[in-house]
Write a protein that holds these residues in place. Structure first.
Motif, PDB file in Angstrom:
ATOM      1  N   PRO A  88       0.776  -1.241   0.000  1.00  0.00           N
ATOM      2  CA  PRO A  88       0.000   0.000   0.000  1.00  0.00           C
ATOM      3  C   PRO A  88       0.805   1.287   0.000  1.00  0.00           C
ATOM      4  N   PHE A  89       2.105   1.251   0.254  1.00  0.00           N
ATOM      5  CA  PHE A  89       2.910   2.464   0.394  1.00  0.00           C
ATOM      6  C   PHE A  89       3.777   2.629  -0.848  1.00  0.00           C
ATOM      7  N   THR A  90       4.624   3.622  -0.863  1.00  0.00           N
ATOM      8  CA  THR A  90       5.540   3.866  -1.971  1.00  0.00           C
ATOM      9  C   THR A  90       6.493   2.675  -2.119  1.00  0.00           C
ATOM     10  N   THR A  91       6.654   2.217  -3.357  1.00  0.00           N
ATOM     11  CA  THR A  91       7.466   1.026  -3.598  1.00  0.00           C
ATOM     12  C   THR A  91       8.493   1.245  -4.704  1.00  0.00           C
ATOM     13  N   VAL A  92       9.458   0.338  -4.752  1.00  0.00           N
ATOM     14  CA  VAL A  92      10.322   0.169  -5.923  1.00  0.00           C
ATOM     15  C   VAL A  92      10.049  -1.239  -6.423  1.00  0.00           C
ATOM     16  N   GLU A  93      10.230  -1.463  -7.716  1.00  0.00           N
ATOM     17  CA  GLU A  93       9.894  -2.765  -8.289  1.00  0.00           C
ATOM     18  C   GLU A  93      11.005  -3.289  -9.169  1.00  0.00           C
ATOM     19  N   GLU A  94      10.963  -4.599  -9.382  1.00  0.00           N
ATOM     20  CA  GLU A  94      11.935  -5.282 -10.229  1.00  0.00           C
ATOM     21  C   GLU A  94      11.213  -6.410 -10.958  1.00  0.00           C
ATOM     22  N   SER A  95      11.379  -6.468 -12.278  1.00  0.00           N
ATOM     23  CA  SER A  95      10.785  -7.545 -13.073  1.00  0.00           C
ATOM     24  C   SER A  95      11.834  -8.608 -13.349  1.00  0.00           C
ATOM     25  N   TYR A  96      11.380  -9.833 -13.580  1.00  0.00           N
ATOM     26  CA  TYR A  96      12.289 -10.955 -13.786  1.00  0.00           C
ATOM     27  C   TYR A  96      11.573 -12.057 -14.543  1.00  0.00           C
ATOM     28  N   GLU A  97      12.366 -12.996 -15.042  1.00  0.00           N
ATOM     29  CA  GLU A  97      11.829 -14.140 -15.775  1.00  0.00           C
ATOM     30  C   GLU A  97      11.660 -15.325 -14.821  1.00  0.00           C
ATOM     31  N   LEU A  98      10.555 -16.016 -14.984  1.00  0.00           N
ATOM     32  CA  LEU A  98      10.250 -17.214 -14.212  1.00  0.00           C
ATOM     33  C   LEU A  98      10.412 -18.435 -15.106  1.00  0.00           C
ATOM     34  N   GLU A  99      10.329 -19.598 -14.488  1.00  0.00           N
ATOM     35  CA  GLU A  99      10.350 -20.847 -15.252  1.00  0.00           C
ATOM     36  C   GLU A  99       9.169 -20.886 -16.224  1.00  0.00           C
ATOM     37  N   TYR A 100       8.039 -20.264 -15.839  1.00  0.00           N
ATOM     38  CA  TYR A 100       6.809 -20.329 -16.644  1.00  0.00           C
ATOM     39  C   TYR A 100       6.355 -18.978 -17.168  1.00  0.00           C
ATOM     40  N   GLY A 101       7.219 -17.974 -17.251  1.00  0.00           N
ATOM     41  CA  GLY A 101       6.800 -16.659 -17.729  1.00  0.00           C
ATOM     42  C   GLY A 101       7.618 -15.568 -17.075  1.00  0.00           C
ATOM     43  N   SER A 102       6.979 -14.432 -16.776  1.00  0.00           N
ATOM     44  CA  SER A 102       7.676 -13.330 -16.122  1.00  0.00           C
ATOM     45  C   SER A 102       6.798 -12.771 -15.007  1.00  0.00           C
ATOM     46  N   ALA A 103       7.426 -12.000 -14.117  1.00  0.00           N
ATOM     47  CA  ALA A 103       6.706 -11.431 -12.981  1.00  0.00           C
ATOM     48  C   ALA A 103       7.439 -10.193 -12.500  1.00  0.00           C
ATOM     49  N   THR A 104       6.808  -9.475 -11.603  1.00  0.00           N
ATOM     50  CA  THR A 104       7.385  -8.279 -10.989  1.00  0.00           C
ATOM     51  C   THR A 104       7.150  -8.345  -9.497  1.00  0.00           C
ATOM     52  N   VAL A 105       8.189  -8.019  -8.728  1.00  0.00           N
ATOM     53  CA  VAL A 105       8.062  -7.932  -7.271  1.00  0.00           C
ATOM     54  C   VAL A 105       8.399  -6.507  -6.852  1.00  0.00           C
ATOM     55  N   GLU A 106       7.923  -6.167  -5.654  1.00  0.00           N
ATOM     56  CA  GLU A 106       8.204  -4.832  -5.148  1.00  0.00           C
ATOM     57  C   GLU A 106       8.389  -4.854  -3.638  1.00  0.00           C
ATOM     58  N   ILE A 107       8.945  -3.748  -3.151  1.00  0.00           N
ATOM     59  CA  ILE A 107       9.241  -3.585  -1.743  1.00  0.00           C
ATOM     60  C   ILE A 107       8.964  -2.134  -1.371  1.00  0.00           C
ATOM     61  N   HIS A 108       8.539  -1.913  -0.126  1.00  0.00           N
ATOM     62  CA  HIS A 108       8.359  -0.534   0.337  1.00  0.00           C
ATOM     63  C   HIS A 108       9.711   0.180   0.350  1.00  0.00           C
ATOM     64  N   THR A 109       9.692   1.454  -0.004  1.00  0.00           N
ATOM     65  CA  THR A 109      10.935   2.223  -0.074  1.00  0.00           C
ATOM     66  C   THR A 109      11.595   2.407   1.294  1.00  0.00           C
ATOM     67  N   ASP A 110      10.831   2.236   2.365  1.00  0.00           N
ATOM     68  CA  ASP A 110      11.400   2.390   3.707  1.00  0.00           C
ATOM     69  C   ASP A 110      11.586   1.047   4.427  1.00  0.00           C
ATOM     70  N   ALA A 111      11.568  -0.048   3.687  1.00  0.00           N
ATOM     71  CA  ALA A 111      11.625  -1.383   4.298  1.00  0.00           C
ATOM     72  C   ALA A 111      12.975  -1.694   4.930  1.00  0.00           C
ATOM     73  N   VAL A 112      14.044  -1.190   4.338  1.00  0.00           N
ATOM     74  CA  VAL A 112      15.390  -1.372   4.878  1.00  0.00           C
ATOM     75  C   VAL A 112      16.126  -0.042   4.777  1.00  0.00           C
ATOM     76  N   LYS A 113      17.204   0.042   5.535  1.00  0.00           N
ATOM     77  CA  LYS A 113      18.041   1.239   5.520  1.00  0.00           C
ATOM     78  C   LYS A 113      19.416   0.896   4.961  1.00  0.00           C
TER      79      LYS A 113
END
Length: 179
Positions: A88-113
């Motif tokens: 629900p908050f501000t995120t950064v994302e990264e797309s990648y290839e899977l064994e069966y296609g592609s996907a995108t994951v994301e993380i909150h911008t304040d999740a780690v320092k």
């Protein structure tokens, strides 16, 4: 029987799922048996107890199960890395290839320092794409991924080798030939 053999004996293989020819390695029997689940978690706790990571990052979705319990046992924070559109908050994302296609994951911008030392965990390493994407997200935010970890390695898909070749230390408990 070693803990690794005990864990492997409780992983179910489901043939032809999610598509014909695939041998799916199902960890849900590990989770439903409290004794096996404790042995599994204890193996990770013992590995990371003296390492003292700042946080455990879990990959959506089965990495959440293992990662959150491990974070609790180590008394560190848990960071979810989710499929796109779930945070629900501000995120950064990264797309990648899977064994069966592609996907995108994301993380909150304040999740780690910057400077946080993170263990990145999932249930299984297949092509390595999900873990590689998670690592890139954590590093983009300034964290150091001290190790990637998973219960199962599928070495024939070369994901674990790809991750190690990228410089990521990797720990897996069991491996299965075939996929």
């Amino acid at each position: 029987m070693s803990p690794e053999q005990y864990i492997k004996a409780h992983i179910r293989t489901v043939s032809d799922w999610p598509e014909p020819g695939v041998q799916f390695r199902d960890i849900t029997p590990l989770l439903s048996n409290p004794r096996v689940f404790r042995v599994l978690i204890d193996q990770f706790v013992h590995r990371y107890f003296d390492v003292r990571p700042s946080a455990i990052a879990g990959l959506d979705a089965r990495g959440f199960i293992i990662g959150s319990v491990l974070a609790y046992e180590l008394n560190v924070g848990f960071v979810p890395i989710r499929k796109k559109g779930k945070l629900p908050f501000t995120t950064v994302e990264e797309s990648y290839e899977l064994e069966y296609g592609s996907a995108t994951v994301e993380i909150h911008t304040d999740a780690v320092k910057p400077g946080d030392r993170v263990v990145l965990i999932d249930d299984l390493i297949a092509t390595g794409g999900t873990m590689m994407a998670g690592r890139k997200l954590l590093e983009r935010l300034g964290a150091e991924v001290i190790e990637g970890a998973a219960i199962v390695d599928l070495p024939e898909l070369h994901g674990s080798q790809r991750l190690r070749d990228s410089g990521l230390p990797l720990f897996t408990m069991v491996s299965f030939e075939g996929h």
